[in-house]
Scaffold this motif. Structure first.
Motif, PDB file in Angstrom:
ATOM      1  N   LEU A 153      -8.332  -5.251   4.606  1.00 23.89           N
ATOM      2  CA  LEU A 153      -7.583  -4.761   5.761  1.00 23.89           C
ATOM      3  C   LEU A 153      -6.088  -4.994   5.568  1.00 23.89           C
ATOM      4  CD1 LEU A 153      -7.637  -3.532   8.592  1.00 23.89           C
ATOM      5  CD2 LEU A 153      -7.838  -5.835   9.515  1.00 23.89           C
ATOM      6  N   VAL A 154      -5.754  -6.188   5.070  1.00 24.22           N
ATOM      7  CA  VAL A 154      -4.336  -6.504   4.855  1.00 24.22           C
ATOM      8  C   VAL A 154      -3.733  -5.522   3.847  1.00 24.22           C
ATOM      9  CG1 VAL A 154      -2.723  -8.241   4.001  1.00 24.22           C
ATOM     10  CG2 VAL A 154      -4.648  -8.939   5.425  1.00 24.22           C
ATOM     11  N   GLN A 155      -4.468  -5.249   2.736  1.00 21.28           N
ATOM     12  CA  GLN A 155      -3.959  -4.312   1.735  1.00 21.28           C
ATOM     13  C   GLN A 155      -3.792  -2.921   2.339  1.00 21.28           C
ATOM     14  OE1 GLN A 155      -3.285  -6.212  -0.887  1.00 21.28           O
ATOM     15  NE2 GLN A 155      -4.444  -7.713   0.281  1.00 21.28           N
ATOM     16  N   THR A 156      -4.795  -2.514   3.134  1.00 20.88           N
ATOM     17  CA  THR A 156      -4.769  -1.172   3.707  1.00 20.88           C
ATOM     18  C   THR A 156      -3.599  -1.018   4.678  1.00 20.88           C
ATOM     19  OG1 THR A 156      -7.169  -1.171   3.526  1.00 20.88           O
ATOM     20  CG2 THR A 156      -6.195   0.567   4.845  1.00 20.88           C
ATOM     21  N   ILE A 157      -3.393  -2.037   5.501  1.00 19.84           N
ATOM     22  CA  ILE A 157      -2.275  -1.964   6.442  1.00 19.84           C
ATOM     23  C   ILE A 157      -0.951  -1.886   5.685  1.00 19.84           C
ATOM     24  CG2 ILE A 157      -0.982  -3.266   8.184  1.00 19.84           C
ATOM     25  CD1 ILE A 157      -3.633  -4.225   9.304  1.00 19.84           C
ATOM     26  N   ALA A 158      -0.855  -2.650   4.581  1.00 20.11           N
ATOM     27  CA  ALA A 158       0.376  -2.628   3.789  1.00 20.11           C
ATOM     28  C   ALA A 158       0.623  -1.224   3.232  1.00 20.11           C
ATOM     29  CB  ALA A 158       0.274  -3.640   2.649  1.00 20.11           C
ATOM     30  N   VAL A 159      -0.428  -0.602   2.673  1.00 20.30           N
ATOM     31  CA  VAL A 159      -0.281   0.743   2.122  1.00 20.30           C
ATOM     32  C   VAL A 159       0.019   1.745   3.232  1.00 20.30           C
ATOM     33  CG1 VAL A 159      -1.520   2.632   0.987  1.00 20.30           C
ATOM     34  CG2 VAL A 159      -1.730   0.300   0.124  1.00 20.30           C
ATOM     35  N   PHE A 160      -0.669   1.578   4.343  1.00 25.93           N
ATOM     36  CA  PHE A 160      -0.513   2.494   5.467  1.00 25.93           C
ATOM     37  C   PHE A 160       0.922   2.471   5.999  1.00 25.93           C
ATOM     38  CE2 PHE A 160      -1.026   3.791   9.929  1.00 25.93           C
ATOM     39  CZ  PHE A 160      -1.738   4.970   9.747  1.00 25.93           C
ATOM     40  N   SER A 161       1.488   1.283   6.067  1.00 25.60           N
ATOM     41  CA  SER A 161       2.814   1.185   6.678  1.00 25.60           C
ATOM     42  C   SER A 161       3.938   1.394   5.665  1.00 25.60           C
ATOM     43  CB  SER A 161       2.967  -0.167   7.376  1.00 25.60           C
ATOM     44  OG  SER A 161       2.662  -1.198   6.473  1.00 25.60           O
ATOM     45  N   MET A 162       3.733   0.999   4.382  1.00 25.69           N
ATOM     46  CA  MET A 162       4.840   1.075   3.424  1.00 25.69           C
ATOM     47  C   MET A 162       4.624   2.146   2.358  1.00 25.69           C
ATOM     48  SD  MET A 162       5.700  -2.949   2.805  1.00 25.69           S
ATOM     49  CE  MET A 162       4.326  -3.206   1.725  1.00 25.69           C
ATOM     50  N   GLY A 163       3.396   2.626   2.231  1.00 27.89           N
ATOM     51  CA  GLY A 163       3.091   3.595   1.191  1.00 27.89           C
ATOM     52  C   GLY A 163       2.627   2.891  -0.077  1.00 27.89           C
ATOM     53  N   GLY A 164       1.824   3.575  -0.873  1.00 26.01           N
ATOM     54  CA  GLY A 164       1.227   2.988  -2.063  1.00 26.01           C
ATOM     55  C   GLY A 164       2.251   2.558  -3.095  1.00 26.01           C
ATOM     56  N   ALA A 165       3.296   3.377  -3.255  1.00 24.37           N
ATOM     57  CA  ALA A 165       4.300   3.075  -4.273  1.00 24.37           C
ATOM     58  C   ALA A 165       4.999   1.758  -3.946  1.00 24.37           C
ATOM     59  CB  ALA A 165       5.320   4.213  -4.347  1.00 24.37           C
TER      60      ALA A 165
END
Lengths: 330, 263
Positions: free
Chosen positions: A96-108
């Motif tokens: 969940l933490v990883q997903t939220i990070a990607v969701f809010s900041m983008g994968g790059a």
């Protein structure tokens, strides 16, 4: 006494290999696997191969030990050998933490973040979350331990559902980045992080070693351990804290990997010949190392990285486990 | 001596144990009897510090059970429960060794080993010493647990419904073991029992509870009487004297009064 008039005979101790001898055998096996991993196909490039592979082995030892300790002590305090700390939703929270990070900041952005910062954030979020949960339920509301576990399971499901929802909303390239983090991998572990992880796991290993007899007593369950003078509430809290930190560190280092804690713990219980934690914990840690190094070996040299370590470990371990059960060693 | 002073335990708004004051004398067997929901097990649970009190104090030989440290209490008072299931594989000797935990913290000395040997011999477990508990029959397991609390060498022994799930033979064996322990080793046993006749036959004193309060606290000859049993259970019991003990017969009781409350 209502017993037949048989003469009581002092029975002799039946012969059985001493737990230390058994530990030694498991240890030699682990050493053999590590040696093969370090030397196979090296083609004489020792200067490159040894540090490169050594770092992986070190990461495996740290993570394997963390999972072995956390599973065994968690099962001891819950008096249940089917539960593992992963049931409390640790893996799900990590994702969940990883997903939220990607969701809010983008994968790059996530891929470019310093791994040290990601490590610290992951460990902090997981420790704070479970610490708060434990404190709230177990200390403040004084609820039984099993309710705590149950709520952990529900939180795990909640996290997984939320992760799924977010993953459906992000764009496919970001999703690919996430997919990568959802498989445990020892191929790209940061050297400094392994050092930090080793220190934390080492300190906790020492704490567990110092209270191993108390843990043994807690195998008898709450009532009996209180009867023989264990400060039950305090000890449970200490074990929960240690479990949280261990699981957080290992997950933050290599990704979700608590899956095989159950396997190595049971192999240890069945083969080491004693219930004492001074034997079961080292045995479980050695099995972790055997499976992870062995799995990594097959992954690298048989499948050329075209598979995942978890598939390897669960396949081999699952087979071995079924064999053990069928042989009636349980 | 166990002194219980104004002890209350509530679950929600219901007082399961309601302002109870009693003194259990040192030596002998004291039984706690009463209908379901009377608060017997709750009271015993608070004496054995498995449950917290909501009000009041309990002291054992002057030691407050809630504030005295765990290992000091563990040398004074042992708890034995019937449901002792656990997954660890332990031998009889391993289990009895845990009885010495309050003294040796898991590292038995020569002195501890003597206690362990004595406790194993006392319950005639020598030939089962190295057997795993899960290989033993229910009665043998029960003896192993009694042996463990004996090794703990406490003055007080608290048992919560130890006769549950035991057949006639094992129930008698259990009660006779307790009688021997009390007589030979000068211990104090407090025990929750459902069977009034076992309580009558083996107790020195009976503490009878109903609705969270102590209704009678006296010898069996006073408590095992038709009037007292009617007060406690709302059942008409015929009491006969057999071999000098009061025995209640109630299996065909016709005049069952409507229970005053339901659990």
């Amino acid at each position: 006494m209502l017993r037949s008039a048989s003469v009581p005979v002092e029975s002799t101790k039946p012969f059985s290999l001493h737990p230390i001898a058994r530990l030694l055998i498991i240890g030699l096996l682990a050493l053999a696997v590590v040696t093969i991993f370090m030397t196979i196909n090296s083609r004489g490039n020792w200067d490159f191969v040894l540090p490169f592979r050594g770092r992986k082995v070190l990461a495996i030892i740290v993570v394997g030990t963390a999972i072995a300790i956390s599973t065994v002590i968690f099962q001891t305090i819950t008096a249940n050998r089917i539960l593992t700390p992963s049931i409390m939703g640790f893996d799900a929270l990590f994702m969940l933490v990883q997903t939220i990070a990607v969701f809010s900041m983008g994968g790059a952005a996530l891929a470019q973040t310093d791994p040290k910062i990601r490590f610290v954030v992951n460990v902090l979020v997981m420790t704070v979350f479970s610490g708060a949960l434990y404190w709230w339920l177990f200390i403040k509301a004084n609820r039984p331990l099993h309710l705590l576990v149950l709520i952990g399971i529900i939180f795990g499901t909640l996290f997984r559902s939320f992760t799924n929802l977010l993953q459906r909303m992000i764009d496919p390239t970001d999703f690919a980045v996430l997919q990568d983090t959802s498989f445990a991998s020892f191929n790209s572990v940061d050297r400094t992080l392994v050092g930090i992880g080793a220190t934390i796991v080492g300190v906790i290993l020492l704490m567990v070693a110092l209270r191993n007899r108390i843990l043994d007593a807690m195998l008898l369950g709450r009532a009996t351990s209180i009867s023989i003078g264990v400060d039950y509430q305090r000890e449970v809290m200490i074990v929960l804290a240690m479990t949280t930190i261990l699981v957080s560190v290992s997950t933050a280092l290599v990704g979700p990997i608590t899956f095989f804690g159950l396997l190595v713990a049971h192999l240890a219980y069945h083969t080491v010949g004693s219930s004492g934690h001074r034997y079961t914990i080292p045995a479980a840690a050695l099995y972790s190392i055997i499976f992870l190094v062995g799995g990594q070996l097959i992954l690298e040299h048989v499948f050329n990285f075209n598979s995942s370590l978890s598939i390897m470990v669960e396949f081999a371990g699952g087979l071995l486990f079924i064999i053990l059960l069928l042989r009636g060693n349980a | 001596m166990i002194e219980i002073t104004n002890v209350t335990k509530r679950y929600g708004t219901t007082a399961v144990v309601d302002d109870v004051t009693a003194t259990i004398r040192k030596g002998g067997i004291t039984s706690l009897i009463g209908p379901n929901g009377a608060g017997k097990s709750t009271l015993l649970g608070m004496m054995s510090r498995l449950l917290k009190t909501d009000a009041g104090t309990i002291t054992v030989d002057g030691l407050d059970v809630t504030s005295t440290s765990g290992d000091v209490m563990a040398r004074k008072l042992a708890i034995l429960r019937q449901q002792n299931y656990f997954e660890a594989r332990l031998t009889v000797e391993d289990l009895v060794t845990f009885g010495r935990f309050p003294y040796c913290k898991g590292r038995p000395t020569v002195e501890d080993k003597k206690h362990i040997d004595r406790a194993i011999e006392y319950l005639e477990l020598s030939d089962l010493r190295y057997r795993f508990l899960h290989e033993l029959s229910g009665g043998q397991q029960q003896r192993a647990f009694v042996s463990m609390v004996l090794a703990q060498d406490t003055d007080y022994l608290l048992l919560d419904e130890p006769l549950n799930n035991l057949d006639m033979r094992h129930s008698i064996a259990m009660m006779q073991q307790l009688r021997h322990i009390v007589n030979d080793l000068n211990k104090t046993v407090v025990i929750v029992l459902h069977d009034i006749n076992f309580a009558s036959w083996y107790s020195d004193e009976i503490l009878a509870m109903r609705d969270g309060r102590i209704v009678y606290h006296a010898g069996p000859e006073v408590v095992i009487t038709p009037k007292a049993l009617m007060d406690l259970y709302d059942v008409e019991v015929t009491v006969e004297t057999i071999q000098g003990k009061s025995v209640g017969v109630y299996y065909g009781a016709m005049n069952i009064a409507t229970p005053r409350h339901h659990d």
